[in-house]
Design a protein around this motif. Structure first.
Motif, short mmCIF file in Angstrom:
data_model
loop_
_atom_site.label_atom_id
_atom_site.label_comp_id
_atom_site.label_asym_id
_atom_site.label_seq_id
_atom_site.Cartn_x
_atom_site.Cartn_y
_atom_site.Cartn_z
N TYR A 1 22.77 -19.41 34.27
CA TYR A 1 23.41 -20.25 33.25
C TYR A 1 24.75 -19.68 32.80
O TYR A 1 25.65 -20.41 32.39
CB TYR A 1 22.48 -20.47 32.05
N GLY A 2 24.92 -18.38 32.89
CA GLY A 2 26.16 -17.74 32.46
C GLY A 2 27.37 -18.19 33.27
O GLY A 2 28.50 -18.15 32.78
N GLU B 1 29.50 -9.72 24.40
CA GLU B 1 30.30 -10.60 23.54
C GLU B 1 30.89 -11.78 24.30
O GLU B 1 31.41 -12.72 23.70
CB GLU B 1 31.41 -9.81 22.85
N ARG B 2 30.76 -11.80 25.62
CA ARG B 2 31.39 -12.84 26.44
C ARG B 2 31.02 -14.25 25.98
O ARG B 2 31.88 -15.12 25.82
CB ARG B 2 31.03 -12.66 27.91
N GLY B 3 29.74 -14.51 25.76
CA GLY B 3 29.32 -15.84 25.35
C GLY B 3 29.93 -16.28 24.03
O GLY B 3 30.32 -17.43 23.86
N TYR B 4 30.03 -15.34 23.11
CA TYR B 4 30.64 -15.66 21.82
C TYR B 4 32.13 -15.89 21.97
O TYR B 4 32.70 -16.79 21.36
CB TYR B 4 30.39 -14.53 20.81
N PRO C 1 32.68 -8.35 16.04
CA PRO C 1 34.07 -8.19 16.50
C PRO C 1 34.73 -9.52 16.89
O PRO C 1 35.93 -9.71 16.67
CB PRO C 1 33.93 -7.29 17.73
N VAL C 2 33.96 -10.44 17.40
CA VAL C 2 34.50 -11.76 17.76
C VAL C 2 34.89 -12.52 16.49
O VAL C 2 35.95 -13.14 16.42
CB VAL C 2 33.48 -12.55 18.61
N ILE D 1 33.71 -22.96 31.21
CA ILE D 1 34.02 -23.69 29.97
C ILE D 1 35.45 -23.50 29.47
O ILE D 1 36.11 -24.48 29.11
CB ILE D 1 32.99 -23.34 28.86
N PRO D 2 35.99 -22.29 29.45
CA PRO D 2 37.34 -22.13 28.87
C PRO D 2 38.48 -22.72 29.70
O PRO D 2 39.62 -22.72 29.25
CB PRO D 2 37.52 -20.61 28.78
#
Length: 134
Positions: A35-36, A68-71, A107-108, A42-43
């Motif tokens: 799913y990742g 943190e990639r998903g966020y 951090p995000v 997406i971006p």
């Protein structure tokens, strides 16, 4: 990004925002290991607000993410308010999962804060979790 992903991005750009969101959700459902890969795509296009929310609500069912990639994916195009709302929908989490969430999310959130209103929303969100980081 590999050749297949570049081709998928080109295909996504040919679709409407709604069609592209539906395609991502059906091609990369959170029930599948890969799913990742959907979040990698997406971006690379713009999304209508309703489709931003649809994608975030779908993929954020998997929080806490292991990085943190998903966020970062969703924070790159969502407002602080919408982003926090989608995260809030997945709470409460067990304490251990909440710690992992905050480790990668804070951090995000700090990077997302562009003005006092954003900072206040983030502080209120964290205060609701009994955490002070901003």
């Amino acid at each position: 990004m590999d050749v297949r992903q570049k081709e998928q991005v080109a295909d996504l750009l040919k679709m409407s925002s709604e069609q592209a969101a539906e395609w991502l959700i059906s091609t990369y459902p959170i029930s599948e290991q890969g799913y990742g890969e959907g979040m990698v795509l997406i971006p690379h296009r713009s999304w209508k607000r309703s489709d931003q929310l649809k994608l975030a609500r779908h993929y954020m069912q998997k929080i806490p993410f292991a990085s943190e990639r998903g966020y970062k994916v969703f924070s790159s195009f969502m407002s602080v308010s919408s982003f926090l709302g989608c995260i809030r929908e997945q709470l409460p989490l067990a304490q251990q999962k909440q710690e992992l969430l905050l480790y990668h999310l804070v951090p995000v959130l700090v990077a997302m804060a562009k003005n006092d209103k954003d900072v206040d929303m983030i502080k209120a969100f964290l205060a609701g979790l009994n955490v002070v980081h901003v």
